[in-house]
Write a protein that holds these residues in place. Structure first.
Motif, PDB file in Angstrom:
ATOM      1  N   LYS A   1       0.851  -1.196   0.000  1.00 59.83           N
ATOM      2  CA  LYS A   1       0.000   0.000   0.000  1.00 59.83           C
ATOM      3  C   LYS A   1       0.889   1.250   0.000  1.00 59.83           C
ATOM      4  N   HIS A   2       1.953   1.230   0.773  1.00 58.55           N
ATOM      5  CA  HIS A   2       2.864   2.373   0.848  1.00 58.55           C
ATOM      6  C   HIS A   2       3.542   2.616  -0.497  1.00 58.55           C
ATOM      7  N   GLU A   3       3.982   1.560  -1.147  1.00 56.45           N
ATOM      8  CA  GLU A   3       4.609   1.715  -2.467  1.00 56.45           C
ATOM      9  C   GLU A   3       3.604   2.250  -3.488  1.00 56.45           C
ATOM     10  N   LEU A   4       2.363   1.790  -3.408  1.00 63.94           N
ATOM     11  CA  LEU A   4       1.319   2.290  -4.291  1.00 63.94           C
ATOM     12  C   LEU A   4       1.072   3.776  -4.037  1.00 63.94           C
ATOM     13  N   TYR A   5       1.066   4.168  -2.775  1.00 66.86           N
ATOM     14  CA  TYR A   5       0.871   5.574  -2.438  1.00 66.86           C
ATOM     15  C   TYR A   5       1.999   6.431  -3.022  1.00 66.86           C
ATOM     16  N   LEU A   6       3.230   5.966  -2.888  1.00 68.00           N
ATOM     17  CA  LEU A   6       4.366   6.720  -3.434  1.00 68.00           C
ATOM     18  C   LEU A   6       4.276   6.811  -4.961  1.00 68.00           C
ATOM     19  N   LYS A   7       3.825   5.765  -5.594  1.00 62.06           N
ATOM     20  CA  LYS A   7       3.631   5.799  -7.054  1.00 62.06           C
ATOM     21  C   LYS A   7       2.513   6.781  -7.409  1.00 62.06           C
ATOM     22  N   ALA A   8       1.494   6.850  -6.576  1.00 62.95           N
ATOM     23  CA  ALA A   8       0.413   7.817  -6.795  1.00 62.95           C
ATOM     24  C   ALA A   8       0.950   9.243  -6.644  1.00 62.95           C
ATOM     25  N   MET A   9       1.830   9.465  -5.684  1.00 65.63           N
ATOM     26  CA  MET A   9       2.461  10.786  -5.541  1.00 65.63           C
ATOM     27  C   MET A   9       3.257  11.138  -6.794  1.00 65.63           C
ATOM     28  N   ASP A  10       3.997  10.167  -7.306  1.00 68.47           N
ATOM     29  CA  ASP A  10       4.779  10.397  -8.527  1.00 68.47           C
ATOM     30  C   ASP A  10       3.857  10.744  -9.698  1.00 68.47           C
ATOM     31  N   ARG A  11       2.739  10.054  -9.794  1.00 70.99           N
ATOM     32  CA  ARG A  11       1.775  10.334 -10.866  1.00 70.99           C
ATOM     33  C   ARG A  11       1.238  11.752 -10.732  1.00 70.99           C
ATOM     34  N   TYR A  12       0.889  12.147  -9.512  1.00 69.09           N
ATOM     35  CA  TYR A  12       0.374  13.488  -9.275  1.00 69.09           C
ATOM     36  C   TYR A  12       1.397  14.533  -9.725  1.00 69.09           C
ATOM     37  N   ALA A  13       2.657  14.313  -9.375  1.00 62.91           N
ATOM     38  CA  ALA A  13       3.719  15.248  -9.773  1.00 62.91           C
ATOM     39  C   ALA A  13       3.845  15.300 -11.292  1.00 62.91           C
ATOM     40  N   GLU A  14       3.743  14.167 -11.956  1.00 60.00           N
ATOM     41  CA  GLU A  14       3.826  14.131 -13.425  1.00 60.00           C
ATOM     42  C   GLU A  14       2.697  14.947 -14.054  1.00 60.00           C
ATOM     43  N   MET A  15       1.539  14.954 -13.414  1.00 62.38           N
ATOM     44  CA  MET A  15       0.376  15.673 -13.944  1.00 62.38           C
ATOM     45  C   MET A  15       0.480  17.169 -13.672  1.00 62.38           C
ATOM     46  N   ARG A  16       0.942  17.554 -12.491  1.00 61.17           N
ATOM     47  CA  ARG A  16       0.886  18.942 -12.041  1.00 61.17           C
ATOM     48  C   ARG A  16       2.135  19.761 -12.349  1.00 61.17           C
ATOM     49  N   ASP A  17       3.315  19.213 -12.101  1.00 65.13           N
ATOM     50  CA  ASP A  17       4.542  20.001 -12.181  1.00 65.13           C
ATOM     51  C   ASP A  17       4.805  20.609 -13.558  1.00 65.13           C
ATOM     52  N   PRO A  18       4.632  19.878 -14.656  1.00 62.73           N
ATOM     53  CA  PRO A  18       4.903  20.485 -15.969  1.00 62.73           C
ATOM     54  C   PRO A  18       3.967  21.649 -16.299  1.00 62.73           C
ATOM     55  N   LEU A  19       2.743  21.609 -15.810  1.00 65.95           N
ATOM     56  CA  LEU A  19       1.785  22.684 -16.061  1.00 65.95           C
ATOM     57  C   LEU A  19       2.297  24.000 -15.493  1.00 65.95           C
ATOM     58  N   LEU A  20       2.759  23.979 -14.270  1.00 63.68           N
ATOM     59  CA  LEU A  20       3.256  25.187 -13.627  1.00 63.68           C
ATOM     60  C   LEU A  20       4.490  25.723 -14.350  1.00 63.68           C
ATOM     61  N   LEU A  21       5.397  24.857 -14.681  1.00 68.16           N
ATOM     62  CA  LEU A  21       6.606  25.271 -15.395  1.00 68.16           C
ATOM     63  C   LEU A  21       6.236  25.915 -16.724  1.00 68.16           C
ATOM     64  N   ALA A  22       5.309  25.330 -17.443  1.00 76.27           N
ATOM     65  CA  ALA A  22       4.888  25.887 -18.730  1.00 76.27           C
ATOM     66  C   ALA A  22       4.257  27.272 -18.553  1.00 76.27           C
ATOM     67  N   GLU A  23       3.442  27.425 -17.511  1.00 72.18           N
ATOM     68  CA  GLU A  23       2.797  28.716 -17.267  1.00 72.18           C
ATOM     69  C   GLU A  23       3.816  29.815 -16.967  1.00 72.18           C
ATOM     70  N   LEU A  24       4.836  29.466 -16.198  1.00 71.97           N
ATOM     71  CA  LEU A  24       5.787  30.474 -15.725  1.00 71.97           C
ATOM     72  C   LEU A  24       6.973  30.707 -16.650  1.00 71.97           C
ATOM     73  N   SER A  25       7.133  29.897 -17.665  1.00 70.93           N
ATOM     74  CA  SER A  25       8.297  30.054 -18.538  1.00 70.93           C
ATOM     75  C   SER A  25       7.935  30.561 -19.933  1.00 70.93           C
ATOM     76  N   GLN A  26       6.735  31.081 -20.084  1.00 69.95           N
ATOM     77  CA  GLN A  26       6.331  31.651 -21.367  1.00 69.95           C
ATOM     78  C   GLN A  26       7.193  32.870 -21.685  1.00 69.95           C
ATOM     79  N   PRO A  27       7.507  33.095 -22.956  1.00 78.71           N
ATOM     80  CA  PRO A  27       8.262  34.303 -23.304  1.00 78.71           C
ATOM     81  C   PRO A  27       7.419  35.551 -23.052  1.00 78.71           C
ATOM     82  N   GLY A  28       8.106  36.675 -22.890  1.00 79.55           N
ATOM     83  CA  GLY A  28       7.407  37.935 -22.666  1.00 79.55           C
ATOM     84  C   GLY A  28       7.420  38.319 -21.206  1.00 79.55           C
TER      85      GLY A  28
END
Length: 193
Positions: A51-78
């Motif tokens: 269960k703990h390993e599954l939870y950590l994999k779920a955390m990794d999935r969440y990061a894969e979904m969320r982290d790139p969105l923020l980076l894309a928003e903040l690194s736009q030119p201009g």
């Protein structure tokens, strides 16, 4: 001959993430996972581990979904400050929405597991860096472009905004008053003027 999986591991991981996000780690039992995922306990263990390993994999999935969105928003030119403002307002809007009652999966983990779970704490810290670092970079860029006064400290401002964003998630989860998060976000953004 090896048996083929009768379920989609990717869909099962997403389903586990949703259950953990809604209920938390401690309140989610293996029986809950079996019922929610619709797969047997042995299949869960064979595919994801404990269960703990599954939870950590779920955390990794969440990061894969969320982290790139923020980076894309903040690194736009201009101009950079409009992007920073948009991110803070997006977090406030999400926190004030009915879906905001779930909070942030990482923030929830920070409160529930990180104090006594080194693997979860590492993932929380990495995720937080993936928020703070793009904020800092955007503020440095804003300063270089003349949008942010030279006497402002981009690192300190990024940390303040990061803490605000996490706080918005916590308050949004617990409060019925959406003005709380909106007002806090706007007051923080005034510090960028």
């Amino acid at each position: 001959m090896a048996r083929t999986k009768e379920f989609d591991p990717d869909a099962a991981l997403q389903s586990a993430l949703e259950l953990f996000w809604r209920c938390g780690y401690e309140a989610t039992s293996m029986s809950d996972l079996v019922e929610h995922l619709g797969i047997g306990r042995a299949s869960i263990y064979a595919t994801f581990g404990s269960k703990h390993e599954l939870y950590l994999k779920a955390m990794d999935r969440y990061a894969e979904m969320r982290d790139p969105l923020l980076l894309a928003e903040l690194s736009q030119p201009g101009p950079a400050l409009p992007a920073v403002r948009a991110v803070v307002r997006r977090f406030a809007a999400e926190a004030a929405s009915p879906e905001g009652r779930l909070g942030c999966f990482v923030t929830n983990t920070a409160a529930e597991l990180a104090p006594h779970d080194p693997a979860a704490a590492r993932r929380v810290e990495i995720s937080w860096e993936h928020v703070e670092t793009p904020l800092h970079s955007a503020l440095v860029r804003a300063q270089a472009q003349g949008e942010l006064s030279e006497d402002r400290d981009p690192r300190a401002l990024a940390r303040m905004l990061f803490v605000l964003l996490q706080g918005l998630r916590v308050v949004g989860k617990a409060s019925d008053d959406p003005a709380r998060v909106r007002d806090a976000a706007e007051q923080a953004l005034a510090l960028l003027d």
